[in-house]
Design a protein around this motif. Structure first.
Motif, PDB file in Angstrom:
ATOM      1  N   ILE B  48       5.291  19.469  83.744  1.00 44.89           N
ATOM      2  CA  ILE B  48       5.540  19.250  85.335  1.00 44.89           C
ATOM      3  C   ILE B  48       4.449  19.521  85.891  1.00 44.89           C
ATOM      4  CG2 ILE B  48       6.922  20.005  87.304  1.00 44.89           C
ATOM      5  CD1 ILE B  48       9.145  20.321  85.327  1.00 44.89           C
ATOM      6  N   ARG B  49       3.782  18.700  86.697  1.00 46.77           N
ATOM      7  CA  ARG B  49       2.727  18.997  87.447  1.00 46.77           C
ATOM      8  C   ARG B  49       2.746  20.003  88.737  1.00 46.77           C
ATOM      9  NH1 ARG B  49       0.462  12.902  87.042  1.00 46.77           N
ATOM     10  NH2 ARG B  49      -0.332  12.684  84.694  1.00 46.77           N
ATOM     11  N   HIS B  51       2.364  19.687  91.693  1.00 45.39           N
ATOM     12  CA  HIS B  51       2.642  18.935  92.962  1.00 45.39           C
ATOM     13  C   HIS B  51       4.155  17.964  92.773  1.00 45.39           C
ATOM     14  CE1 HIS B  51       0.323  15.924  90.699  1.00 45.39           C
ATOM     15  NE2 HIS B  51       1.033  15.090  91.315  1.00 45.39           N
ATOM     16  N   GLU B  52       4.692  18.033  91.420  1.00 47.45           N
ATOM     17  CA  GLU B  52       5.860  17.483  91.227  1.00 47.45           C
ATOM     18  C   GLU B  52       7.092  18.227  91.145  1.00 47.45           C
ATOM     19  OE1 GLU B  52       4.475  13.752  88.095  1.00 47.45           O
ATOM     20  OE2 GLU B  52       4.701  15.978  87.425  1.00 47.45           O
ATOM     21  N   THR B  53       8.226  17.549  91.672  1.00 45.32           N
ATOM     22  CA  THR B  53       9.567  17.938  91.164  1.00 45.32           C
ATOM     23  C   THR B  53       9.768  17.570  89.550  1.00 45.32           C
ATOM     24  OG1 THR B  53      10.677  16.273  91.861  1.00 45.32           O
ATOM     25  CG2 THR B  53      10.294  17.702  93.662  1.00 45.32           C
ATOM     26  N   ALA B  54      10.747  18.332  89.381  1.00 41.85           N
ATOM     27  CA  ALA B  54      11.219  17.899  87.720  1.00 41.85           C
ATOM     28  C   ALA B  54      11.668  16.461  87.948  1.00 41.85           C
ATOM     29  CB  ALA B  54      12.189  18.759  87.251  1.00 41.85           C
ATOM     30  N   ASP B  55      12.283  16.015  88.753  1.00 38.80           N
ATOM     31  CA  ASP B  55      12.878  14.779  89.016  1.00 38.80           C
ATOM     32  C   ASP B  55      11.537  13.838  88.823  1.00 38.80           C
ATOM     33  OD1 ASP B  55      14.604  16.698  89.987  1.00 38.80           O
ATOM     34  OD2 ASP B  55      15.754  14.918  90.688  1.00 38.80           O
ATOM     35  N   GLN B  56      10.819  13.986  89.798  1.00 38.09           N
ATOM     36  CA  GLN B  56       9.428  13.127  89.704  1.00 38.09           C
ATOM     37  C   GLN B  56       8.961  13.190  88.389  1.00 38.09           C
ATOM     38  OE1 GLN B  56       7.625  15.009  93.075  1.00 38.09           O
ATOM     39  NE2 GLN B  56       8.624  13.969  94.711  1.00 38.09           N
ATOM     40  N   GLN B  75      19.778  15.325  86.354  1.00 33.04           N
ATOM     41  CA  GLN B  75      19.455  16.720  85.496  1.00 33.04           C
ATOM     42  C   GLN B  75      20.758  17.091  84.398  1.00 33.04           C
ATOM     43  OE1 GLN B  75      18.852  21.152  86.116  1.00 33.04           O
ATOM     44  NE2 GLN B  75      17.345  19.873  87.428  1.00 33.04           N
ATOM     45  N   VAL B  76      20.386  17.523  83.259  1.00 33.05           N
ATOM     46  CA  VAL B  76      21.376  17.858  82.248  1.00 33.05           C
ATOM     47  C   VAL B  76      21.558  19.242  82.041  1.00 33.05           C
ATOM     48  CG1 VAL B  76      22.297  17.494  80.076  1.00 33.05           C
ATOM     49  CG2 VAL B  76      21.705  15.289  81.414  1.00 33.05           C
ATOM     50  N   VAL B  93      13.051  20.715  80.917  1.00 33.52           N
ATOM     51  CA  VAL B  93      14.417  20.566  81.593  1.00 33.52           C
ATOM     52  C   VAL B  93      14.676  19.038  81.197  1.00 33.52           C
ATOM     53  CG1 VAL B  93      15.119  20.151  83.910  1.00 33.52           C
ATOM     54  CG2 VAL B  93      13.106  21.612  83.765  1.00 33.52           C
ATOM     55  N   TYR B  95      16.722  15.389  81.137  1.00 31.16           N
ATOM     56  CA  TYR B  95      17.240  14.536  82.091  1.00 31.16           C
ATOM     57  C   TYR B  95      18.264  13.332  81.507  1.00 31.16           C
ATOM     58  CZ  TYR B  95      15.378  16.641  86.484  1.00 31.16           C
ATOM     59  OH  TYR B  95      15.005  17.440  87.360  1.00 31.16           O
TER      60      TYR B  95
END
Lengths: 222, 222
Positions: B48-49, B51-56, B75-76, B93, B95
DNA sequence: GCAAAAGTGTTTGGCATACACCCATGA
DNA sequence: TCATGGGTGTATGCCAAACACTTTTGC
């Protein structure tokens, strides 16, 4: 190991520790000292250490920051909004922790703990995105109360059906029918009579029931 | 920001992208190049970068590493076993991502992608703890198929009740009764007739149904 | 005997299950 | 006309919901 120049998001675990206090569902909150939220209430949480699982972090943070040992801990959701922590990029794995009355009496009230119990209904305007995390945890509890025996982790070893019903009603925020409630619960076979009864009231003593040892067959992670 | 000497666990997001291919549930896998697991199949994932959310991150990794754009991402669970990545401390995380047949045809098969579709039943012995993650994702899909209309994200805009039933049966791994299935689904009101019918078979054409626009009232995060 | 909470059964409607035949089409 | 999958209805059992009175105790 990864190249040193890669920047990571930091990873934390936050705990929503819940317990009944005089029939009201309470959550354990601390007072943050971080400048951005100084003095605000927050869920106990900490960064996950390199040698810890998130579950272990939660157990540690509950013990160290909230003086708590919970028998039941379950992961709820991972919150990753970029601006959720003003100090930097922190992603948080949120957990729900449940305490029985027995565990509640063992809560260490050491003076270094700023932790307090607050009724869930009045726990708002928390630091970070903790309002959202608390709501998610309570939603999870409500959902699981309907199809598991998770509520046992909030109740004493032995309790009356009336106490049990009141616990359900508090969590679900709705009234239940006494006769249907009893039929349903007893039919599930998770309760057995202890043979003991309440006493002291100027009314009929109530049968005390205990949860039978968990089948362990409860589906998790869903 | 946090003091520089604090060591963080690194944070990644992994995607379990699922789609039906000829009636079989398939998962999108890549071939890892990391030395510890070189040549093994794995779920597409990335750190995860900041500036990112995990979703992104998941959306990005699906696009970049698997050539996929999924309409549904959820998300799981977050996996944090200390030794789950031999390269160092990485928490993931996980997904689930679902692709309709239309999205499946748009999968970019660029040569730099080593990604392939593999039937879920044969996707085992994956790298890291990805067997476990895959199992969790499939379990989530099975659970949600029972009480939501999540399956719409795996199916074409219009399909027959028989196709729908076969999709349910594939996911739930059990046979369903045709008449009861139809009664139940139509009673839910999430399907409407398109007025169109299949053709081409040497048998009675089937009515084509479409999912009505989602109520959006589906409970998530539970 | 009365106040207070404990405990108990029956009726009803809806929903899941089980189950078997006719329909429309192309060959 | 036949082979193939599409499409339909009814009977049964279980479970959830609604609903009110009797029991036991201490005072």
């Amino acid at each position: 190991m990864f190249p040193r120049h890669i920047k990571f998001a930091a990873l934390a675990a936050d705990a929503v520790a819940l317990s009944f206090i005089e029939g009201v569902l309470n959550v354990r909150l601390i007072t943050t000292q971080v400048p951005a939220f100084k003095g605000k209430r927050a869920l106990p949480g900490a960064l996950i250490r390199p040698h810890e699982t998130a579950d272990q972090t939660v157990a540690r943070v509950l013990a160290e920051k909230a003086g708590i040992h919970a028998s039941y801990i379950e992961q709820v959701y991972t919150f990753s909004r970029v601006d959720r922590d003003r100090r930097g990029r922190v992603v948080s794995v949120a957990y729900i922790a449940l305490l029985t009355p027995t565990e509640l009496t063992k809560v260490a009230e050491r003076e270094e703990h700023t932790a307090i119990w607050v009724p869930v209904a009045s726990a708002n305007r928390l630091a970070y995105d903790h309002d959202e995390i608390l709501a998610a945890a309570v939603a999870r509890l409500q959902a699981k109360v309907e199809y598991t025996d998770i509520i046992r982790h909030l109740l004493p070893k032995a309790c009356t059906l009336t106490e049990l019903q009141e616990a359900y009603e508090t969590i679900l925020k709705r009234k239940l029918d006494k006769r249907n409630f009893r039929k349903k619960l007893l039919a599930q076979g998770v309760l057995k009579k202890t043979g003991k009864h309440t006493s002291g009231g100027s009314f009929r003593p109530a049968e005390l029931y205990a949860f039978v040892p968990s089948k362990g067959g409860i589906i998790d992670l869903i």
